[in-house]
Design an enzyme around this catalytic site. Sequence first.
Site, mmCIF file in Angstrom:
data_model
loop_
_atom_site.group_PDB
_atom_site.id
_atom_site.type_symbol
_atom_site.label_atom_id
_atom_site.label_comp_id
_atom_site.label_asym_id
_atom_site.label_seq_id
_atom_site.Cartn_x
_atom_site.Cartn_y
_atom_site.Cartn_z
ATOM 1 N N HIS A 199 -102.399 49.721 -38.641
ATOM 2 C CA HIS A 199 -101.660 50.881 -38.127
ATOM 3 C C HIS A 199 -102.012 51.042 -36.650
ATOM 4 O O HIS A 199 -103.175 50.961 -36.276
ATOM 5 C CB HIS A 199 -102.041 52.127 -38.919
ATOM 6 C CG HIS A 199 -101.143 53.312 -38.669
ATOM 7 N ND1 HIS A 199 -99.767 53.237 -38.750
ATOM 8 C CD2 HIS A 199 -101.425 54.590 -38.349
ATOM 9 C CE1 HIS A 199 -99.248 54.439 -38.491
ATOM 10 N NE2 HIS A 199 -100.232 55.272 -38.241
ATOM 11 N N ASP B 123 -95.813 86.603 -44.335
ATOM 12 C CA ASP B 123 -94.575 86.328 -45.061
ATOM 13 C C ASP B 123 -93.313 86.836 -44.366
ATOM 14 O O ASP B 123 -92.217 86.690 -44.902
ATOM 15 C CB ASP B 123 -94.633 86.993 -46.449
ATOM 16 C CG ASP B 123 -96.018 86.873 -47.048
ATOM 17 O OD1 ASP B 123 -96.422 85.727 -47.307
ATOM 18 O OD2 ASP B 123 -96.700 87.901 -47.195
ATOM 19 N N TYR C 221 -98.480 93.986 -36.890
ATOM 20 C CA TYR C 221 -99.932 94.139 -36.817
ATOM 21 C C TYR C 221 -100.404 94.120 -35.372
ATOM 22 O O TYR C 221 -100.030 93.226 -34.605
ATOM 23 C CB TYR C 221 -100.625 92.980 -37.534
ATOM 24 C CG TYR C 221 -100.454 92.981 -39.035
ATOM 25 C CD1 TYR C 221 -100.901 94.040 -39.818
ATOM 26 C CD2 TYR C 221 -99.857 91.897 -39.662
ATOM 27 C CE1 TYR C 221 -100.747 94.022 -41.204
ATOM 28 C CE2 TYR C 221 -99.706 91.861 -41.042
ATOM 29 C CZ TYR C 221 -100.154 92.934 -41.810
ATOM 30 O OH TYR C 221 -99.997 92.901 -43.167
ATOM 31 N N CYS D 197 -96.340 87.814 -39.284
ATOM 32 C CA CYS D 197 -97.150 88.161 -40.457
ATOM 33 C C CYS D 197 -97.204 86.958 -41.402
ATOM 34 O O CYS D 197 -96.602 85.930 -41.142
ATOM 35 C CB CYS D 197 -96.536 89.349 -41.185
ATOM 36 S SG CYS D 197 -96.195 90.768 -40.134
ATOM 37 N N ARG E 151 -109.741 54.256 -38.260
ATOM 38 C CA ARG E 151 -109.432 55.227 -39.301
ATOM 39 C C ARG E 151 -109.773 54.627 -40.656
ATOM 40 O O ARG E 151 -110.774 54.981 -41.245
ATOM 41 C CB ARG E 151 -107.961 55.665 -39.216
ATOM 42 C CG ARG E 151 -107.629 56.800 -40.151
ATOM 43 C CD ARG E 151 -106.262 57.410 -39.888
ATOM 44 N NE ARG E 151 -105.152 56.546 -40.307
ATOM 45 C CZ ARG E 151 -103.876 56.936 -40.300
ATOM 46 N NH1 ARG E 151 -103.540 58.152 -39.881
ATOM 47 N NH2 ARG E 151 -102.919 56.111 -40.682
ATOM 48 N N LYS F 196 -94.692 60.399 -47.457
ATOM 49 C CA LYS F 196 -95.918 61.174 -47.707
ATOM 50 C C LYS F 196 -95.685 62.649 -47.368
ATOM 51 O O LYS F 196 -94.709 62.981 -46.680
ATOM 52 C CB LYS F 196 -97.063 60.587 -46.872
ATOM 53 C CG LYS F 196 -96.834 60.641 -45.373
ATOM 54 C CD LYS F 196 -97.865 59.787 -44.629
ATOM 55 C CE LYS F 196 -97.657 59.844 -43.135
ATOM 56 N NZ LYS F 196 -98.472 58.825 -42.432
ATOM 57 N N ARG G 235 -92.785 50.204 -41.521
ATOM 58 C CA ARG G 235 -93.042 51.467 -42.240
ATOM 59 C C ARG G 235 -92.519 52.615 -41.390
ATOM 60 O O ARG G 235 -93.108 52.962 -40.371
ATOM 61 C CB ARG G 235 -94.545 51.666 -42.448
ATOM 62 C CG ARG G 235 -95.251 50.520 -43.163
ATOM 63 C CD ARG G 235 -96.710 50.866 -43.427
ATOM 64 N NE ARG G 235 -97.444 51.228 -42.236
ATOM 65 C CZ ARG G 235 -98.130 50.390 -41.462
ATOM 66 N NH1 ARG G 235 -98.194 49.094 -41.763
ATOM 67 N NH2 ARG G 235 -98.767 50.827 -40.395
HETATM 68 C C1 LIG Z 1 -97.723 58.050 -41.610
HETATM 69 C C2 LIG Z 1 -97.818 56.582 -41.486
HETATM 70 C C3 LIG Z 1 -96.694 55.830 -41.119
HETATM 71 C C4 LIG Z 1 -95.400 56.440 -40.643
HETATM 72 O O1 LIG Z 1 -95.578 56.956 -39.349
HETATM 73 P P1 LIG Z 1 -94.323 57.490 -38.503
HETATM 74 O O2 LIG Z 1 -94.844 57.681 -37.142
HETATM 75 O O3 LIG Z 1 -93.923 58.772 -39.151
HETATM 76 O O4 LIG Z 1 -93.285 56.457 -38.621
HETATM 77 C C5 LIG Z 1 -96.798 54.452 -41.151
HETATM 78 N N1 LIG Z 1 -97.953 53.855 -41.515
HETATM 79 C C6 LIG Z 1 -99.056 54.549 -41.862
HETATM 80 C C7 LIG Z 1 -100.283 53.817 -42.235
HETATM 81 C C8 LIG Z 1 -99.028 55.932 -41.839
HETATM 82 O O5 LIG Z 1 -100.135 56.611 -42.149
#
Ligand SMILES: *Cc1c(COP(=O)(O)O)cnc(C)c1O
Length: 386
Positions: A170, A320, A270, A318, A141, A43, A226
């Site tokens: 999660h 950039d 700045y 700044c 969530r 992602k 994951r």
């Molecule tokens: C982002 C995410 C992950 C990965 O998390 P990490 O800590 O980067 O491994 C796994 N599952 C879900 C649902 C996430 O949103």
Amino acid sequence: MAESRCPDTRWAWVEVSRSAIRHNTREYKKRLARGVKLMCVVKADAYGHGAAVCAPLMAASGADAFAVATVREGIALREAEVSKPILVLSQPPATAIPDLLAYDLMPSVYTTEFALAFGEYAAAGGRQGAYHLALDTGMTRIGVPWAEAVEFRRAVDFHSGLVCAGTFTHFATADVPGDWDWELQRSHFDEAVAALRDAGFDPGLVHCDNTPSVVLHKDTHYDMVRVGIGLYGLHPCEPSRDHIDLEPAMAVRARVTRCGWPPVGTGVSYGMTWRVTTSSVQVATIPVGYADGYGRILSNRAEVLCRGRRHRQVGNVCMDQCMFAVEVNQVRQYRPCGPVEEGDLVTLMGVDGDEEITAEELAELSGTINYEVVCDFGLRLEKVYV
Ligand SMILES: *Cc1c(COP(=O)(O)O)cnc(C)c1O
């Protein structure tokens, strides 16, 4: 230090090591029992590293599936010719359903309305829409409340256009060893999955572990894990360092666009929050600013590397560009350094000689975590793969 090619149009870039991505992917894959799948989380454009390049490297190093946050990110992966299963880690609006099916993306589902709309659309095209059921086991969530998993399946399973390809949750605190909230989430998840099976529902692939969990909680790998941040060589927490050897994949480099010896008293940037205090200081400019992910909060706090030495960033960052001071005499911790020249290589994050600036160092100075540091660097800087 791997000397990277500089982009043609700007003396600032993100350098991504292909071999680090491969190495880290293999390190996680190696820790899984046979048959446990590795879902690589790409992602936010692979946490700023560029998903179109990283995903194929991961696929060649053991990835079994990919996860993205948005439908657009999923489409981009398909356009990069990624053919493995892709899970969208959210439930998009129903207007995204045609794209989900056209690009073969699995949504995370938690409302019956969405599930049925998805099933209807799929069935109308003579297909089945595969989804993963998201369960909320305590993070608050997304997801169906864990105790209502069976009820959810009873409400949608009559539909022939739907197939539940997975059930997941999660963890909010997987990075804290021995955490009670993690134990509680785990037991809620186990209970929900057992209840689904007892009621005769196939949960599909059961998964809950993120990067820290893979090494800290080996008993919850289930059918798939994951992994996100670890693939990019960054540890999600200190305890993770004892378990796995990772290689940071991202460095941020620039070249000096201007340098000079302003007289004592001259202000920099700045607001002139920093002024030249001795005649032995050179001020150099690099074309990286807060719109490149080098946050303004780093102003007068961060350090950069040039010619193998640390130098302090000076004046406000700044949008950039920003400046740093080169001490030609020893000043506090700053070792003297010969004058720098236009075109000299500068490292804002990464290794130069014996020195290294880590994502964690920048995160600490910015009041955030390494995840945000790399995501932000990925937003505008051109990527160079080495
Ligand atoms: C982002 C995410 C992950 C990965 O998390 P990490 O800590 O980067 O491994 C796994 N599952 C879900 C649902 C996430 O949103």
